[in-house]
Scaffold this active site. Sequence first.
Site, PDB file in Angstrom:
ATOM      1  N   TYR A 193       0.808  -1.223   0.000  1.00  0.00           N
ATOM      2  CA  TYR A 193       0.000   0.000   0.000  1.00  0.00           C
ATOM      3  C   TYR A 193       0.843   1.276   0.000  1.00  0.00           C
ATOM      4  CZ  TYR A 193      -3.871  -3.174   0.587  1.00  0.00           C
ATOM      5  OH  TYR A 193      -4.772  -4.177   0.382  1.00  0.00           O
ATOM      6  N   LYS A 203      -0.457 -16.780   9.822  1.00  0.00           N
ATOM      7  CA  LYS A 203       0.459 -15.904  10.579  1.00  0.00           C
ATOM      8  C   LYS A 203       1.385 -16.664  11.536  1.00  0.00           C
ATOM      9  CE  LYS A 203      -1.336 -11.473   9.593  1.00  0.00           C
ATOM     10  NZ  LYS A 203      -2.724 -11.098   9.300  1.00  0.00           N
ATOM     11  N   ASP A 237     -12.215 -16.738  11.113  1.00  0.00           N
ATOM     12  CA  ASP A 237     -10.894 -16.344  10.619  1.00  0.00           C
ATOM     13  C   ASP A 237     -10.003 -16.089  11.833  1.00  0.00           C
ATOM     14  OD1 ASP A 237      -8.640 -15.108   9.690  1.00  0.00           O
ATOM     15  OD2 ASP A 237      -9.675 -13.778   8.288  1.00  0.00           O
ATOM     16  N   TYR A 239     -11.394  -7.644   8.388  1.00  0.00           N
ATOM     17  CA  TYR A 239     -10.301  -7.784   7.424  1.00  0.00           C
ATOM     18  C   TYR A 239     -10.020  -9.273   7.243  1.00  0.00           C
ATOM     19  CZ  TYR A 239      -5.918  -7.771   5.005  1.00  0.00           C
ATOM     20  OH  TYR A 239      -4.939  -8.018   4.067  1.00  0.00           O
TER      21      TYR A 239
HETATM   22  C1  LIG Z   1      -3.396 -11.168   7.911  1.00  0.00           C
HETATM   23  C2  LIG Z   1      -4.785 -11.641   7.874  1.00  0.00           C
HETATM   24  C3  LIG Z   1      -5.305 -12.276   6.728  1.00  0.00           C
HETATM   25  C4  LIG Z   1      -4.519 -12.421   5.453  1.00  0.00           C
HETATM   26  O1  LIG Z   1      -3.396 -13.232   5.602  1.00  0.00           O
HETATM   27  P1  LIG Z   1      -2.187 -13.088   4.530  1.00  0.00           P
HETATM   28  O2  LIG Z   1      -1.231 -14.160   4.954  1.00  0.00           O
HETATM   29  O3  LIG Z   1      -1.657 -11.704   4.681  1.00  0.00           O
HETATM   30  O4  LIG Z   1      -2.758 -13.326   3.188  1.00  0.00           O
HETATM   31  C5  LIG Z   1      -6.599 -12.721   6.777  1.00  0.00           C
HETATM   32  N1  LIG Z   1      -7.355 -12.582   7.880  1.00  0.00           N
HETATM   33  C6  LIG Z   1      -6.888 -11.990   8.996  1.00  0.00           C
HETATM   34  C7  LIG Z   1      -7.768 -11.872  10.195  1.00  0.00           C
HETATM   35  C8  LIG Z   1      -5.592 -11.482   9.024  1.00  0.00           C
HETATM   36  O5  LIG Z   1      -5.145 -10.849  10.114  1.00  0.00           O
END
Ligand SMILES: *Cc1c(COP(=O)(O)O)cnc(C)c1O
Length: 453
Positions: A27, A298, A269, A158
Amino acid sequence: MPDAATRERMSCASLAARERGLLWHPYEALDGPAPYTVAAAQGVTLTLVTPDGERVEAIDGMASWWCAVHGYRNPELDRAAEEQIGDFAHVMFGGLTHRPAVELAELLVEVTPPELQHVFFADSGSVSVEVALKLAVQYQAARGRPQRRRILTVRGGYHGDTTGAMSVCDPEGGMHAEFSGLVAEQLFVAPPPAASSSGEDHEWVGSDEDVARWIADVRATARAHRDELAGVIVEPVLQGAGGMRTYDPRCLRALREIADELDLVLIADEIATGFGRTGRWFACEWAGVVPDVMCVGKALTGGYMTLAAVLVSGSVGTVITASPQRALMHGPTFMANPLACAVALQSVRMLRDTWRRDITRLETAFREILPAAAELDAVEDVRVIGGVGVVEFHRAPDNARLTRAALEHGVWLRPFGRLLYAMPPYICSDDDARRIAHAVVHAARDVTREVGA
Ligand SMILES: *Cc1c(COP(=O)(O)O)cnc(C)c1O
């Protein structure tokens, strides 16, 4: 003739100049602000070289966007990677399998709720979200409801940067207008009312009335759209990159009930929240909820390599297998990359033993020190959940200045929008954690005082 250290500094500084106009950063414009160059990373410390060639040591307050939970050059993770390289770095996953993938899948099923029984490995968090969304649509088709293809989600979320994931990100922050036509139109409801957990027993403080109203609204919206909806996706209890907001676990519980009532696939997520970050092993535990599908990423590899996993319940897995395709329709080149799986296996083994003590240490330091920032006029809110500490300003400050101010206090921070926050490596000592928290408060004070707030 400059000495070796000076030569190293100059060559690091020249990298920032060489990449100008060549390399994009997340970005940022091609001719955006010059980045700091990482000369070394060890434990919780980053050795940075500024664009002017100055060398700075900083404690990493970001865990490299929340993933380097074991710090850098972790001996066990280094060894896991080296051993796997000695065997083989990568093989295709079509028709082949290997020990790291099988053992990691077994471990993930073991450390997650018993309902989650199947694993799909994806190359990144965003891709795991794509897989989960496709799975929800396939699930409905297999149940004889092919018209159910939309996803219900909350604003302020997100879920990643690929176009499917973008479609369930907050419509404004997720740039839906800019990419309309490319990004699917999903069904959005209001963000769950903010709430915070406090005290020894982590009691949640929020408005009962707001929660009850939100639940009633969401239930009504979901029922009205039941014939188009395939699933629900949500970040449990902590909305991350969409605003670092915490919300009442009762809202998550209600989403579970709504999903059950309407036979929607509930996707949690946990890419940011998983493996202890919020003070629970998985954030769904705050609500006592088990999702049908859970995405993790992550911290999975401790930030060594990109890898994510989609965990799927036995009952949803059974439906997919009974569908006309029988398969989950996805299969990237680097699926279940052996190097990444080998490192993740070691990372999760270590996390299981250490997360609680580590997160308690971070949380204690944050709760003690960060509230001082709430006394600044420019600050709207300070909140802490587990190993996450957030300072929210009324208006977005100059974030580059905040980063510079934090570096002057020996800490690497990368704020965004109105948020200055820390999400450090779990291995931070008590002293590291306190230094990070003090740097957050001092940087907030330094920068907001300058603008006369
Ligand atoms: C970072 C993140 C993603 C995306 O993961 P990437 O490895 O960057 O593609 C999706 N959902 C959440 C909640 C995140 O924090």
